[in-house]
Scaffold this active site. Structure first.
Site, PDB file in Angstrom:
ATOM      1  CG  ASN A  60      -1.678   1.217   1.451  1.00 24.33           C
ATOM      2  OD1 ASN A  60      -1.768   2.065   0.556  1.00 24.33           O
ATOM      3  ND2 ASN A  60      -2.276   1.357   2.631  1.00 24.33           N
ATOM      4  CE  LYS A  99      -0.053   3.278   4.711  1.00 23.81           C
ATOM      5  NZ  LYS A  99       0.064   3.368   6.153  1.00 23.81           N
ATOM      6  CG  HIS A 113      -5.763   1.879   5.297  1.00 23.65           C
ATOM      7  ND1 HIS A 113      -5.298   2.823   6.173  1.00 23.65           N
ATOM      8  CD2 HIS A 113      -4.748   0.987   5.138  1.00 23.65           C
ATOM      9  CE1 HIS A 113      -4.061   2.521   6.520  1.00 23.65           C
ATOM     10  NE2 HIS A 113      -3.701   1.407   5.903  1.00 23.65           N
ATOM     11  CD  GLU A 144      -2.731   5.470   6.811  1.00 20.70           C
ATOM     12  OE1 GLU A 144      -2.771   5.504   5.573  1.00 20.70           O
ATOM     13  OE2 GLU A 144      -1.769   4.996   7.452  1.00 20.70           O
ATOM     14  CD  GLU A 166      -3.381  -2.609   7.410  1.00 21.88           C
ATOM     15  OE1 GLU A 166      -2.238  -2.764   6.968  1.00 21.88           O
ATOM     16  OE2 GLU A 166      -4.088  -1.632   7.105  1.00 21.88           O
ATOM     17  N   GLY A 218       2.548   2.258  10.727  1.00 17.41           N
ATOM     18  CA  GLY A 218       3.489   3.358  10.536  1.00 17.41           C
ATOM     19  C   GLY A 218       4.194   3.796  11.804  1.00 17.41           C
ATOM     20  CB  SER A 276       5.373  -1.601  11.899  1.00 16.51           C
ATOM     21  OG  SER A 276       4.896  -0.291  12.153  1.00 16.51           O
TER      22      SER A 276
HETATM   23  P1  PGA Z   1       2.903   0.289   7.592  1.00 12.23           P
HETATM   24  O1  PGA Z   1       1.450   0.483   6.956  1.00 12.23           O
HETATM   25  O2  PGA Z   1       3.451  -1.008   7.047  1.00 12.23           O
HETATM   26  O3  PGA Z   1       3.688   1.482   7.141  1.00 12.23           O
HETATM   27  O4  PGA Z   1       2.729   0.240   9.069  1.00 12.23           O
HETATM   28  C1  PGA Z   1       0.581  -0.608   6.794  1.00 12.23           C
HETATM   29  C2  PGA Z   1      -0.725  -0.152   6.221  1.00 12.23           C
HETATM   30  O5  PGA Z   1      -1.165   0.957   6.532  1.00 12.23           O
HETATM   31  O6  PGA Z   1      -1.355  -0.878   5.433  1.00 12.23           O
END
Ligand code: PGA
Length: 252
Positions: free
Chosen positions: A9, A11, A95, A97, A165, A171, A211
């Site tokens: 992803n 983003k 997601h 976010e 997640e 992140g 992460s």
């Molecule tokens: P990350 O993001 O691996 O940077 O923690 C995962 C995601 O948001 O799908």
């Protein structure tokens, strides 16, 4: 045995040129891998460019979001028909976010899941608890509700992928331990089994996200109910994303 999947992803990162460079390197770096599924989710603006790089390869294309109408006066939105037209096979839906910054609610996520399916695409449905929800001990309640609401009225489970997640791990460099993640994955499979029956539950791909790196994926993918990863930060560098894919392919 369920097929594994590793999805990147990206983003709100990458220009078209950067996306082409990364996707070419990922294609090259994984060309000997012939099992499992590798998925790239660049921003909308780079979808078609990445499609041109990966078409006729072992890599599939995903969008990060969509709106649940085919077309119309919805300024700024993108429909699943348009995404299919760019070469997408998958759409990430719900997601954290999007839930946090764009106030997406479970009902809207459910509309999106149904629309993705009826367009002939496959949703990667994201669920996960916040840090305070985990501290309160309500992780399973929260994740269970998210799963049930996202899939409300869905019968076509064959084309669904779920990504667990934990919000506090996205992140942040913090990880759920393999056992913490496995516990929630098993719980999700259990809920799906209750609603759709055991064979549907056993065939469902459930990815872990938060992460994920080449260093921690080995222990995660060794867990029985973890079928792959949804990777953010580490998917933006071909070397680390390829490293994750190789570890998964080795163990599965
Ligand atoms: P990350 O993001 O691996 O940077 O923690 C995962 C995601 O948001 O799908």
């Amino acid at each position: 045995m369920r097929r594994w999947m590793v999805a990147g992803n990206w983003k709100m990162h990458t220009t078209i040129g950067e996306a082409e460079t990364i996707s070419k390197a990922i294609k090259e770096g994984t060309k000997d891998i012939d099992k499992g599924e590798i998925v790239l989710a660049p921003p909308y603006t780079a979808l078609y460019a990445v499609h041109k790089v990966i078409k006729d390869s072992h890599i599939a294309l995903a969008a990060q979001n969509m709106y649940f109408q085919d077309k119309g006066a919805y300024t700024g939105e993108v429909s699943p028909i348009m995404l299919k037209d760019t070469g997408c096979a998958y759409v990430i839906v719900g997601h954290s976010e999007r839930r946090k910054y764009f106030y997406e609610k479970d009902e809207e996520i459910n509309e999106k899941v149904k629309k993705v399916l009826s367009t002939g695409l496959k949703p990667i449905v994201c669920v996960g608890e916040t840090e305070s929800e985990r501290e309160k001990g309500i992780t399973e309640f929260v994740v269970g509700m998210q799963v049930k609401k996202a899939l409300f009225g869905v019968t076509d489970m064959e084309h669904i992928v779920i990504a667990y997640e934990p919000v506090w791990a996205i992140g942040t460099g913090k990880n759920a331990t393999p056992m913490e993640a496995e516990t929630v994955h098993r719980f999700i499979r259990h809920i799906i089994g209750d609603v759709y029956g055991d064979s549907v539950a056993q065939n469902l791909q459930i990815l872990y996200g938060g992460s994920v790196t080449p260093d921690n994926i080995g222990a995660l993918i060794a867990m029985e109910d973890i079928d792959g990863a949804l990777v953010g930060g580490a998917s933006l560098k071909a070397e680390s994303f390829t490293g994750i894919i190789r570890k998964v392919a080795e163990k599965r």
